[in-house]
Scaffold this motif. Structure first.
Motif, short mmCIF file in Angstrom:
data_model
loop_
_atom_site.label_atom_id
_atom_site.label_comp_id
_atom_site.label_asym_id
_atom_site.label_seq_id
_atom_site.Cartn_x
_atom_site.Cartn_y
_atom_site.Cartn_z
N VAL A 108 0.84 -1.20 0.00
CA VAL A 108 0.00 0.00 0.00
C VAL A 108 0.87 1.25 0.00
O VAL A 108 0.65 2.19 -0.78
CB VAL A 108 -0.94 0.01 1.22
N ILE A 109 1.87 1.28 0.86
CA ILE A 109 2.75 2.45 0.94
C ILE A 109 3.48 2.65 -0.38
O ILE A 109 3.60 3.78 -0.88
CB ILE A 109 3.75 2.29 2.10
N GLU A 110 3.96 1.56 -0.98
CA GLU A 110 4.64 1.68 -2.28
C GLU A 110 3.71 2.24 -3.35
O GLU A 110 4.10 3.09 -4.15
CB GLU A 110 5.17 0.31 -2.72
N HIS A 111 2.47 1.76 -3.34
CA HIS A 111 1.48 2.23 -4.31
C HIS A 111 1.26 3.74 -4.16
O HIS A 111 1.16 4.47 -5.14
CB HIS A 111 0.16 1.49 -4.09
N CYS A 112 1.19 4.18 -2.91
CA CYS A 112 0.98 5.61 -2.66
C CYS A 112 2.20 6.43 -3.08
O CYS A 112 2.06 7.51 -3.67
CB CYS A 112 0.69 5.83 -1.17
N ILE A 113 3.39 5.93 -2.80
CA ILE A 113 4.60 6.65 -3.17
C ILE A 113 4.70 6.80 -4.68
O ILE A 113 5.06 7.88 -5.19
CB ILE A 113 5.84 5.93 -2.60
#
Length: 218
Positions: A108-113
């Motif tokens: 999720v964090i990677e997707h947001c970044i």
């Protein structure tokens, strides 16, 4: 669901929703990753009628329940996608995930970044964290200088030792390990140009896994 569990779930939602409301602007697109039955996304769609809310979940029955709840409330600013999160390629402003297990939080964090979106995540199942083709732990340069992969895995195993039935001292060690694992995640996001905080949901009794990682692109 027991009344005690329902109260704790409500408290968890209150914490996440409060943080998202502070960040959201009219017209924003908010994605609830690993949305399950829609507890987070439906509340956000109800409270933020000027925002678009997208629920992404790979289990059909969970989305069917979420769609029924949404219809009962007459919400018109909410959409449902049955898919694994990596297949979602749309643009969005805020990504949210409540108790995404193991490396799902990192996904999720990677997707947001990649999208330069803010994120509000509450991790879970630290014991399932391990190196994959996409992620290598520790994640941040700071932690790589200090911890080996094996040592990081030990932290993750202890981070799951936070259940209320465990002795207080053991739970305290678990909480400290949990914070270190999430601090590594925060530092890694900071290396990608984010301002990140690791904060605790309140009251602490709402969940043994009560950390929130909140990131905003700078």
């Amino acid at each position: 669901m027991s009344s005690d569990r329902a109260l704790r779930k409500q408290q968890q939602l209150n914490n996440l929703v409060y943080v998202v409301i502070k960040q959201a602007k009219p017209g924003d697109r908010i994605v609830d990753f690993c949305s399950g039955g829609g507890h987070v996304g439906i509340v956000l769609a109800h409270i933020l009628p000027s925002c678009q809310v997208i629920l992404i979940e790979n289990k059909e029955l969970s989305l069917i329940r979420a769609k029924k709840r949404s219809d009962d409330l007459g919400l018109s600013n909410i959409w449902f996608i049955q898919a694994n999160m990596e297949y979602f390629t749309g643009m969005f402003n805020i990504g949210v995930a409540l108790h995404a297990c193991g490396v799902a939080t990192d996904m999720v964090i990677e997707h947001c970044i990649k999208t330069r979106a803010s994120f509000v995540t509450c991790p879970c199942c630290y014991g399932f964290i391990q190196n994959t083709s996409k992620f290598h732990f520790p994640k941040s340069e700071q932690f790589k200088k200090t911890l080996s992969y094996k040592e990081h895995m030990i932290l993750c195993r202890f981070a799951d030792q936070t259940a209320v039935q465990l002795p207080p001292q053991r739970r305290l060690i678990g909480k400290q390990c949990m914070c270190l694992v999430d601090l590594d995640r925060a530092r890694a996001a900071e290396e990608h140009g984010y301002s990140v905080q690791v904060i605790s949901m309140e009251p602490e009794s709402c969940s043994p896994k009560n950390n929130m990682i909140v990131g905003v692109p700078t």
